[in-house]
Scaffold this motif. Structure first.
Motif, PDB file in Angstrom:
ATOM      1  N   MET A  64       0.700   3.780  -3.127  1.00 13.22           N
ATOM      2  CA  MET A  64       0.095   5.110  -2.952  1.00 13.22           C
ATOM      3  C   MET A  64       1.110   6.230  -3.116  1.00 13.22           C
ATOM      4  SD  MET A  64      -2.666   4.588   0.168  1.00 13.22           S
ATOM      5  CE  MET A  64      -1.482   3.963   1.362  1.00 13.22           C
ATOM      6  N   SER A  73       0.828  -1.211   0.000  1.00 11.59           N
ATOM      7  CA  SER A  73       0.000   0.000   0.000  1.00 11.59           C
ATOM      8  C   SER A  73       0.863   1.263   0.000  1.00 11.59           C
ATOM      9  CB  SER A  73      -0.946  -0.003   1.203  1.00 11.59           C
ATOM     10  OG  SER A  73      -0.229  -0.120   2.417  1.00 11.59           O
ATOM     11  N   PHE A 133      -7.621   3.445  -4.539  1.00 13.96           N
ATOM     12  CA  PHE A 133      -7.291   3.737  -3.140  1.00 13.96           C
ATOM     13  C   PHE A 133      -8.162   2.938  -2.174  1.00 13.96           C
ATOM     14  CE2 PHE A 133      -4.516   6.833  -4.815  1.00 13.96           C
ATOM     15  CZ  PHE A 133      -3.664   7.232  -3.802  1.00 13.96           C
ATOM     16  N   ALA A 184      -6.590   6.739   3.293  1.00 12.26           N
ATOM     17  CA  ALA A 184      -6.477   6.280   1.898  1.00 12.26           C
ATOM     18  C   ALA A 184      -7.841   6.306   1.220  1.00 12.26           C
ATOM     19  CB  ALA A 184      -5.884   4.871   1.855  1.00 12.26           C
TER      20      ALA A 184
END
Length: 316
Positions: free
Chosen positions: A150, A146, A289, A210
């Motif tokens: 991101m 993640s 996301f 997120a």
């Protein structure tokens, strides 16, 4: 040495193949450095201060992020990417100078090093440590998947949401500033509330941030959720590095931490590639996301269900 050489030489490349080969060298250096540094500090600091000191150690990652963001914003547009890579090599070379006089771990020096590397690897998966290893591998994979998915795409995501590239660098720099209080607050809490609490709380904050970042449309919404994303995610990273070495005895501590981090890097490969693939297929930023939000929730479950509290425990 691998990291600094790869950074400096990357600036001299003229082909994509040579550039990728040197980036691979940089990855080897970084991948080998991080688990060893946290293990070394863990074994050199008393139990009452160990978690806080390791989190503060990892907070310098945010300092590097900030410096990289400043170079991206000011240096690359004016002087090009090659200059940025030359600058990136300087701190790593200074780190080598510092390491020349750094003592080895007193705990490691006291352990008779009779087992081979392969025996250590097998030992990590033996019955006494299997639960800890499963927990750490799940945790590391989801966090690194993640994080890189991101954060490496943050400037591009800002462009996709309608901002110029230069403005995107500026906004990402502001978001990056939130990493420092994220680390410092985690360092303050980790010896008071414990490792599990900090990891679960900050990972939950990461998951919520997120989700809201993916759904935000206004600049205020993007900036607010991006700031919270940086705050919680990097606070969780600090706790992760403090927590990981505490799961194993000295004879296999660095091996166990390194293997967990290595498995996490597989997630770090797939995260950014997946984003690129999904964007090419027309998948929305919101959906992407949300996927990272779910991955972080898996990390929360792994710690909550399989993890044990190690606050102020003496290392085995």
């Amino acid at each position: 040495l691998l990291f600094s050489l790869g950074s400096g030489l990357s600036a001299l490349t003229t082909t994509l193949a040579a550039f990728l080969a040197l980036r691979f060298l940089i990855g080897m250096g970084l991948g080998g450095e991080l688990p060893v540094a946290s293990t070394l500090v863990s074994e050199a600091v008393p139990a009452k201060d160990r978690g806080r000191v390791v989190v503060l150690l990892e907070s310098f990652w945010a300092g590097g992020w900030l410096l990289a963001a400043l170079i991206s914003y000011f240096v690359i547009p004016a002087y090009g990417w090659r200059t940025a890579l030359w600058l990136a090599a300087i701190p790593a070379l200074y780190a080598i100078y510092l390491r020349l006089r750094l003592p080895d771990s007193p705990r490691f020096a006291a352990v008779r090093k009779e087992e081979t590397v392969w025996k250590n690897i097998v030992h990590v998966w033996s019955a006494p440590y299997r639960k800890e290893t499963v927990m750490l591998w799940l945790l590391w994979f989801c966090v690194v998947f993640s994080y890189y998915g991101m954060f490496l795409w943050l400037p591009s995501v800002m462009v996709m949401k309608g901002f110029s590239l230069i403005k995107s660098f500026e906004y990402v720099l502001i978001m990056t500033l939130a990493q420092l209080p994220g680390y410092f607050s985690a360092a303050w809490l980790i010896e008071r509330a414990g490792r599990k609490f900090v990891l679960v709380a900050y990972l939950l904050g990461t998951a919520l941030s997120a989700y809201f970042f993916g759904t935000a449309e206004s600049l205020v919404g993007l900036m607010a959720s991006g700031i919270f994303l940086s705050f919680f995610n990097l606070g969780a990273w600090g706790a992760l590095y403090a927590y990981t070495p505490e799961q194993y005895p000295t004879s296999i501590r660095a091996t166990g931490a390194g293997m967990a981090a290595a498995f996490g890097r597989i997630g770090g490969i797939f995260g950014p590639l997946l984003v690129g693939s999904l964007v090419a297929q027309g998948v929305s930023v919101t959906a992407i996301f949300t996927l990272f939000c779910l991955a972080v929730l898996v990390a929360v479950l792994s710690v909550a269900v399989l993890g044990k509290e190690t606050k102020q425990q003496e290392l085995a």
